[in-house]
Scaffold this active site. Structure first.
Site: not given
Length: 475
Positions: A191-193, A454, A153, A328
């Site tokens: 200031s996370g993801v 390359h 969930t 998560m």
């Protein structure tokens, strides 16, 4: 009499729909219950990731990156583009189209794998003979019974105490994806993801963005050297990030939001913005599951308690993804979903938490797997470190983006790779090589001796591996 199933999956996000498909492939009669709705009230499986998370945010990041390139970088390629404008409504419509395509794709996979889909909210009624009775509250209420139950969930956005989301001025990740016009001033708490990605989207489109972060360090979970390099790039772009702040009273009015806070020096400050995005984490979603009806155990955070195999305290009941312990992340949920389906079939499903990659899809992208240098030091592990800057990579120069580096950490005695950390172009794609290498217990020398195309950005990974033993091929 209720319909009988071998496996019932509650939740159709990454963990749920993948678990349902794998269980069906293994020969089980499977049902999946999901309550997400599209704008017309129809089913929209895919969970937070597809509807208001991973997928729509990447669509907006792509659109805003095109806009910034047209405004700031086309000229250096000899491309003239004047009076470039953004049609926010059209950008959002494209995002919605991308989301719907993913929703429809999941419904198609359910049909292809003969999975019975129920549109509504699933909840426990009682333990039944040989399983559990589950109520589906949708357009019409019905009851189904399953021998095995997989709970997937997901999670919900965490609100600031005393400041609920109104999705007009104070926004969760959902509201942040539906802003109808570029705000002149945008504030973010966290200031996370989510904070960095959404801040990047609206900064590129012209908003003045300020991010308030309570922690004294930037991206504390990221390798310190990589985090510093990323912070330097964000500062240069004009993304204002204040660390070590303490948020106080937040007031909303007809003109926007006013945030009172103290800065790292303890000085009283205020910030007035048109919109405020709150991204201070997420909480497990067990709302409406009626866990008490069957005695399903939750922990102090509200997460479902599981063991290492994702088994709950109830026989035949499993849980995966954001609603249980661990990171998560959508791909973590998918891996757990597959593993649980295989365990139900008597197989040995496997999830290695040490090789789950993390990615922040900003520009520069940030990606990592394994342990950071500060973690190795804290654990007393003897290690070797090697790094290589994209500034010295030919493909990065051709792309016009030489920001960042690849950093590799290896055991000082065995040379086994312990962590790989990347900040720079296409880091989200480059990290996959490191994940494969670590899953197979590769050494840094293994990476160094593998032929890389390359010119390619992956050569920076090879060079970082060479640098672990103080070697280089970059003359």
């Amino acid at each position: 009499m209720s319909k009988q199933f071998d496996v019932i999956v509650i939740g159709g996000g990454p963990g749920g729909y993948v678990a349902a498909i794998r269980a069906a492939q293994l020969g089980f009669n499977v049902a999946c219950i999901d309550e997400w709705k599209n704008e017309k009230g129809g089913p929209a499986p895919g969970g937070t990731c597809t509807n208001v998370g991973c997928i729509p945010s990447k669509a907006l990041l792509q659109s805003s990156e095109h806009f910034e390139h047209a405004n700031k970088h086309f000229a250096e390629h000899g491309i003239s583009a004047s009076d470039v404008k953004i049609d926010v409504a059209k950008m959002l419509a494209r995002k919605d189209t991308v989301v719907k395509q993913n929703n429809d794709g999941i419904l198609y996979l359910f049909k292809k794998n003969k999975i019975s889909f129920f549109h509504g909210r699933g909840s426990f009624v009682k333990a039944a003979e040989g399983g559990y009775e589950i109520k589906v509250a949708g357009a019409a209420e019905e009851s189904i019974t399953g021998k095995q139950i997989i709970i997937a969930t997901g999670s919900n956005a965490r609100a600031l105490p005393g400041t609920p989301f109104d999705e007009e001025f104070v926004l969760s990740n959902d509201g942040a994806l539906r802003v109808g016009a570029v705000p002149k001033k945008l504030g973010l708490i966290g200031s996370g993801v989510i904070g960095l990605e959404m801040g990047s989207v609206w900064r590129r489109l012209g908003a003045e963005v300020t991010i308030l972060e309570g922690l004294p360090t930037f991206l504390g979970a990221v390798d310190e050297q990589i985090a510093k390099e990323a912070k330097k790039a964000f500062d240069k772009q004009g993304l204002k990030i204040e660390l070590g702040v303490k948020v106080g009273e937040i007031k909303t009015g007809k003109k926007g939001v006013s945030i009172a806070y103290t800065n790292a020096k303890g000085e009283a400050q205020s910030l007035d913005v048109d919109k405020l995005i709150v991204s201070i984490g997420r909480v497990p979603n067990t709302i409406g599951l009626n866990t008490e009806a069957v005695g399903l155990q939750l922990d102090e955070r509200g997460a479902i308690v599981v063991d290492g195999d994702c088994k709950t305290n109830l026989p035949g009941v499993w849980a995966v993804g954001d609603v249980v312990r661990g990171p998560m992340l959508a791909h973590k949920a998918e891996e757990e979903g597959v593993a649980v389906a295989e365990r139900i079939a008597g197989q040995h499903g496997h999830v290695n938490f040490n090789t789950i990659p993390w990615v922040i899809y900003t520009s520069p992208e940030i990606a990592w797997v394994g342990r950071t240098e500060q973690q190795l030091k804290a654990d007393g592990v003897k290690y070797k470190a090697g790094s290589f800057p994209f500034l010295a990579n030919g493909r990065a120069r051709a792309l016009g983006d030489t920001t960042g580096m690849v950093k590799m950490l290896a055991d000082a005695d065995t040379d086994e790779i312990l962590g790989v950390h990347i900040v720079g172009p296409q880091a989200s794609e480059l990290i996959a090589e490191a994940v494969v290498a670590m899953e197979f217990k590769a050494s840094s020398e293994d990476i160094a001796r593998i032929c890389h195309a390359h010119p390619s950005l992956s050569e920076a990974t090879k060079e970082a591996a060479l640098a672990v033993d103080k070697r280089t091929l970059n003359f």
